[in-house]
Scaffold this motif. Structure first.
Motif, PDB file in Angstrom:
ATOM      1  N   SER A 134       0.828  -1.208   0.000  1.00  0.00           N
ATOM      2  CA  SER A 134       0.000   0.000   0.000  1.00  0.00           C
ATOM      3  C   SER A 134       0.862   1.258   0.000  1.00  0.00           C
ATOM      4  O   SER A 134       0.593   2.214  -0.728  1.00  0.00           O
ATOM      5  CB  SER A 134      -0.923   0.011   1.214  1.00  0.00           C
ATOM      6  OG  SER A 134      -1.850  -1.032   1.131  1.00  0.00           O
ATOM      7  N   TYR A 135       1.910   1.273   0.823  1.00  0.00           N
ATOM      8  CA  TYR A 135       2.796   2.431   0.892  1.00  0.00           C
ATOM      9  C   TYR A 135       3.466   2.694  -0.459  1.00  0.00           C
ATOM     10  O   TYR A 135       3.492   3.829  -0.946  1.00  0.00           O
ATOM     11  CB  TYR A 135       3.862   2.208   1.971  1.00  0.00           C
ATOM     12  CG  TYR A 135       4.872   3.312   2.053  1.00  0.00           C
ATOM     13  CD1 TYR A 135       4.555   4.526   2.641  1.00  0.00           C
ATOM     14  CD2 TYR A 135       6.145   3.150   1.517  1.00  0.00           C
ATOM     15  CE1 TYR A 135       5.478   5.551   2.699  1.00  0.00           C
ATOM     16  CE2 TYR A 135       7.077   4.162   1.576  1.00  0.00           C
ATOM     17  CZ  TYR A 135       6.738   5.366   2.168  1.00  0.00           C
ATOM     18  OH  TYR A 135       7.658   6.370   2.209  1.00  0.00           O
ATOM     19  N   VAL A 136       3.979   1.647  -1.071  1.00  0.00           N
ATOM     20  CA  VAL A 136       4.628   1.792  -2.374  1.00  0.00           C
ATOM     21  C   VAL A 136       3.615   2.262  -3.421  1.00  0.00           C
ATOM     22  O   VAL A 136       3.928   3.086  -4.287  1.00  0.00           O
ATOM     23  CB  VAL A 136       5.303   0.469  -2.796  1.00  0.00           C
ATOM     24  CG1 VAL A 136       5.751   0.508  -4.243  1.00  0.00           C
ATOM     25  CG2 VAL A 136       6.483   0.182  -1.891  1.00  0.00           C
ATOM     26  N   GLY A 137       2.385   1.767  -3.331  1.00  0.00           N
ATOM     27  CA  GLY A 137       1.334   2.201  -4.253  1.00  0.00           C
ATOM     28  C   GLY A 137       1.048   3.692  -4.142  1.00  0.00           C
ATOM     29  O   GLY A 137       0.915   4.390  -5.148  1.00  0.00           O
ATOM     30  N   PHE A 138       0.963   4.194  -2.912  1.00  0.00           N
ATOM     31  CA  PHE A 138       0.726   5.631  -2.727  1.00  0.00           C
ATOM     32  C   PHE A 138       1.896   6.456  -3.249  1.00  0.00           C
ATOM     33  O   PHE A 138       1.707   7.509  -3.844  1.00  0.00           O
ATOM     34  CB  PHE A 138       0.469   5.959  -1.255  1.00  0.00           C
ATOM     35  CG  PHE A 138      -0.869   5.514  -0.758  1.00  0.00           C
ATOM     36  CD1 PHE A 138      -2.029   5.770  -1.477  1.00  0.00           C
ATOM     37  CD2 PHE A 138      -0.983   4.821   0.429  1.00  0.00           C
ATOM     38  CE1 PHE A 138      -3.264   5.361  -1.028  1.00  0.00           C
ATOM     39  CE2 PHE A 138      -2.210   4.402   0.892  1.00  0.00           C
ATOM     40  CZ  PHE A 138      -3.361   4.669   0.163  1.00  0.00           C
ATOM     41  N   ALA A 164      -1.624   8.657 -14.065  1.00  0.00           N
ATOM     42  CA  ALA A 164      -2.717   7.780 -13.652  1.00  0.00           C
ATOM     43  C   ALA A 164      -2.797   6.545 -14.545  1.00  0.00           C
ATOM     44  O   ALA A 164      -3.027   5.430 -14.065  1.00  0.00           O
ATOM     45  CB  ALA A 164      -4.031   8.549 -13.685  1.00  0.00           C
ATOM     46  N   THR A 165      -2.582   6.731 -15.841  1.00  0.00           N
ATOM     47  CA  THR A 165      -2.641   5.596 -16.759  1.00  0.00           C
ATOM     48  C   THR A 165      -1.523   4.603 -16.461  1.00  0.00           C
ATOM     49  O   THR A 165      -1.756   3.391 -16.437  1.00  0.00           O
ATOM     50  CB  THR A 165      -2.538   6.082 -18.213  1.00  0.00           C
ATOM     51  OG1 THR A 165      -3.540   7.074 -18.438  1.00  0.00           O
ATOM     52  CG2 THR A 165      -2.716   4.946 -19.189  1.00  0.00           C
ATOM     53  N   SER A 166      -0.324   5.091 -16.210  1.00  0.00           N
ATOM     54  CA  SER A 166       0.787   4.201 -15.873  1.00  0.00           C
ATOM     55  C   SER A 166       0.493   3.437 -14.588  1.00  0.00           C
ATOM     56  O   SER A 166       0.791   2.245 -14.475  1.00  0.00           O
ATOM     57  CB  SER A 166       2.077   5.003 -15.698  1.00  0.00           C
ATOM     58  OG  SER A 166       2.456   5.581 -16.910  1.00  0.00           O
ATOM     59  N   PHE A 167      -0.116   4.105 -13.621  1.00  0.00           N
ATOM     60  CA  PHE A 167      -0.430   3.438 -12.367  1.00  0.00           C
ATOM     61  C   PHE A 167      -1.462   2.329 -12.585  1.00  0.00           C
ATOM     62  O   PHE A 167      -1.361   1.259 -11.989  1.00  0.00           O
ATOM     63  CB  PHE A 167      -0.941   4.437 -11.327  1.00  0.00           C
ATOM     64  CG  PHE A 167      -1.168   3.800  -9.986  1.00  0.00           C
ATOM     65  CD1 PHE A 167      -0.110   3.490  -9.159  1.00  0.00           C
ATOM     66  CD2 PHE A 167      -2.447   3.496  -9.570  1.00  0.00           C
ATOM     67  CE1 PHE A 167      -0.307   2.883  -7.936  1.00  0.00           C
ATOM     68  CE2 PHE A 167      -2.667   2.893  -8.348  1.00  0.00           C
ATOM     69  CZ  PHE A 167      -1.588   2.594  -7.523  1.00  0.00           C
ATOM     70  N   LEU A 168      -2.448   2.587 -13.436  1.00  0.00           N
ATOM     71  CA  LEU A 168      -3.444   1.549 -13.726  1.00  0.00           C
ATOM     72  C   LEU A 168      -2.811   0.354 -14.427  1.00  0.00           C
ATOM     73  O   LEU A 168      -3.178  -0.801 -14.162  1.00  0.00           O
ATOM     74  CB  LEU A 168      -4.576   2.125 -14.573  1.00  0.00           C
ATOM     75  CG  LEU A 168      -5.537   3.050 -13.830  1.00  0.00           C
ATOM     76  CD1 LEU A 168      -6.522   3.682 -14.805  1.00  0.00           C
ATOM     77  CD2 LEU A 168      -6.277   2.305 -12.750  1.00  0.00           C
ATOM     78  N   ILE A 169      -1.867   0.614 -15.318  1.00  0.00           N
ATOM     79  CA  ILE A 169      -1.162  -0.481 -15.990  1.00  0.00           C
ATOM     80  C   ILE A 169      -0.406  -1.322 -14.962  1.00  0.00           C
ATOM     81  O   ILE A 169      -0.462  -2.552 -14.973  1.00  0.00           O
ATOM     82  CB  ILE A 169      -0.191   0.064 -17.063  1.00  0.00           C
ATOM     83  CG1 ILE A 169      -0.947   0.752 -18.182  1.00  0.00           C
ATOM     84  CG2 ILE A 169       0.710  -1.039 -17.593  1.00  0.00           C
ATOM     85  CD1 ILE A 169      -1.772  -0.151 -19.054  1.00  0.00           C
ATOM     86  N   VAL A 170       0.289  -0.654 -14.041  1.00  0.00           N
ATOM     87  CA  VAL A 170       1.037  -1.369 -13.003  1.00  0.00           C
ATOM     88  C   VAL A 170       0.087  -2.188 -12.127  1.00  0.00           C
ATOM     89  O   VAL A 170       0.367  -3.345 -11.799  1.00  0.00           O
ATOM     90  CB  VAL A 170       1.864  -0.378 -12.149  1.00  0.00           C
ATOM     91  CG1 VAL A 170       2.434  -1.045 -10.917  1.00  0.00           C
ATOM     92  CG2 VAL A 170       2.974   0.233 -12.980  1.00  0.00           C
ATOM     93  N   ALA A 171      -1.046  -1.604 -11.752  1.00  0.00           N
ATOM     94  CA  ALA A 171      -2.005  -2.314 -10.912  1.00  0.00           C
ATOM     95  C   ALA A 171      -2.557  -3.552 -11.632  1.00  0.00           C
ATOM     96  O   ALA A 171      -2.697  -4.616 -11.017  1.00  0.00           O
ATOM     97  CB  ALA A 171      -3.143  -1.381 -10.519  1.00  0.00           C
ATOM     98  N   ASN A 172      -2.865  -3.417 -12.910  1.00  0.00           N
ATOM     99  CA  ASN A 172      -3.379  -4.567 -13.661  1.00  0.00           C
ATOM    100  C   ASN A 172      -2.326  -5.646 -13.832  1.00  0.00           C
ATOM    101  O   ASN A 172      -2.627  -6.840 -13.736  1.00  0.00           O
ATOM    102  CB  ASN A 172      -3.919  -4.128 -15.020  1.00  0.00           C
ATOM    103  CG  ASN A 172      -5.226  -3.385 -14.882  1.00  0.00           C
ATOM    104  OD1 ASN A 172      -5.973  -3.601 -13.944  1.00  0.00           O
ATOM    105  ND2 ASN A 172      -5.499  -2.501 -15.813  1.00  0.00           N
ATOM    106  N   LEU A 173      -1.092  -5.252 -14.092  1.00  0.00           N
ATOM    107  CA  LEU A 173      -0.027  -6.250 -14.234  1.00  0.00           C
ATOM    108  C   LEU A 173       0.249  -6.936 -12.901  1.00  0.00           C
ATOM    109  O   LEU A 173       0.601  -8.116 -12.857  1.00  0.00           O
ATOM    110  CB  LEU A 173       1.232  -5.609 -14.794  1.00  0.00           C
ATOM    111  CG  LEU A 173       1.120  -5.155 -16.250  1.00  0.00           C
ATOM    112  CD1 LEU A 173       2.404  -4.482 -16.704  1.00  0.00           C
ATOM    113  CD2 LEU A 173       0.783  -6.315 -17.159  1.00  0.00           C
ATOM    114  N   ASN A 174       0.067  -6.206 -11.799  1.00  0.00           N
ATOM    115  CA  ASN A 174       0.230  -6.794 -10.476  1.00  0.00           C
ATOM    116  C   ASN A 174      -0.794  -7.920 -10.272  1.00  0.00           C
ATOM    117  O   ASN A 174      -0.462  -8.990  -9.784  1.00  0.00           O
ATOM    118  CB  ASN A 174       0.065  -5.719  -9.402  1.00  0.00           C
ATOM    119  CG  ASN A 174       0.219  -6.268  -8.011  1.00  0.00           C
ATOM    120  OD1 ASN A 174       0.858  -7.294  -7.805  1.00  0.00           O
ATOM    121  ND2 ASN A 174      -0.364  -5.589  -7.052  1.00  0.00           N
TER     122      ASN A 174
END
Length: 119
Positions: free
Chosen positions: A27-31, A39-49
């Motif tokens: 969670s800390y690393v995500g924040f 925002a788009t890059s973060f969504l890509i990272v979340a989906n790949l996770n």
């Protein structure tokens, strides 16, 4: 129930504590990542996770998924790869534009009014 808590062994408590620390760290690393990337890059990272979690389930835990799920995972990976490639090409283009020497204007191309002068 609450009686089950008293039956947890010290090794069990170690795994519970480790799990809590890992969850808090993720969670800390995500924040932190949300502040540093788009925002788009973060969504890509979340989906790949999530894709990595599914892969872990299949490889390590022996879970079984239908072929449609595998196709979905492949499409997700492909989308992430295409997005990454596009970002790199865009960054390379911007870098080349910044490094290009400024072109000296000829008399015909020069503006009639100096941009620095106030009207």
């Amino acid at each position: 129930s609450l009686k089950a808590i008293t039956n947890v062994t010290p090794v069990g408590w170690t795994f519970i504590l480790w799990s809590c620390l890992c969850g808090a760290s993720i969670s800390y690393v995500g924040f932190r990542a949300q502040r540093r990337i788009s925002a788009t890059s973060f969504l890509i990272v979340a989906n790949l996770n999530k894709l990595l979690v599914v892969a872990f389930g299949i490889i390590v835990l022996g879970e079984v998924y239908k072929p449609l799920a595998a196709i979905g995972a492949f499409v997700s990976l492909l989308g992430g790869a295409i997005y990454t490639w596009d970002r790199k090409m865009n960054a390379k283009k911007v870098q080349q534009e910044q490094q290009a020497p400024a072109k000296k204007l000829t008399e015909e191309e020069e503006p009639l009014i100096d941009e620095e002068e106030e009207v």
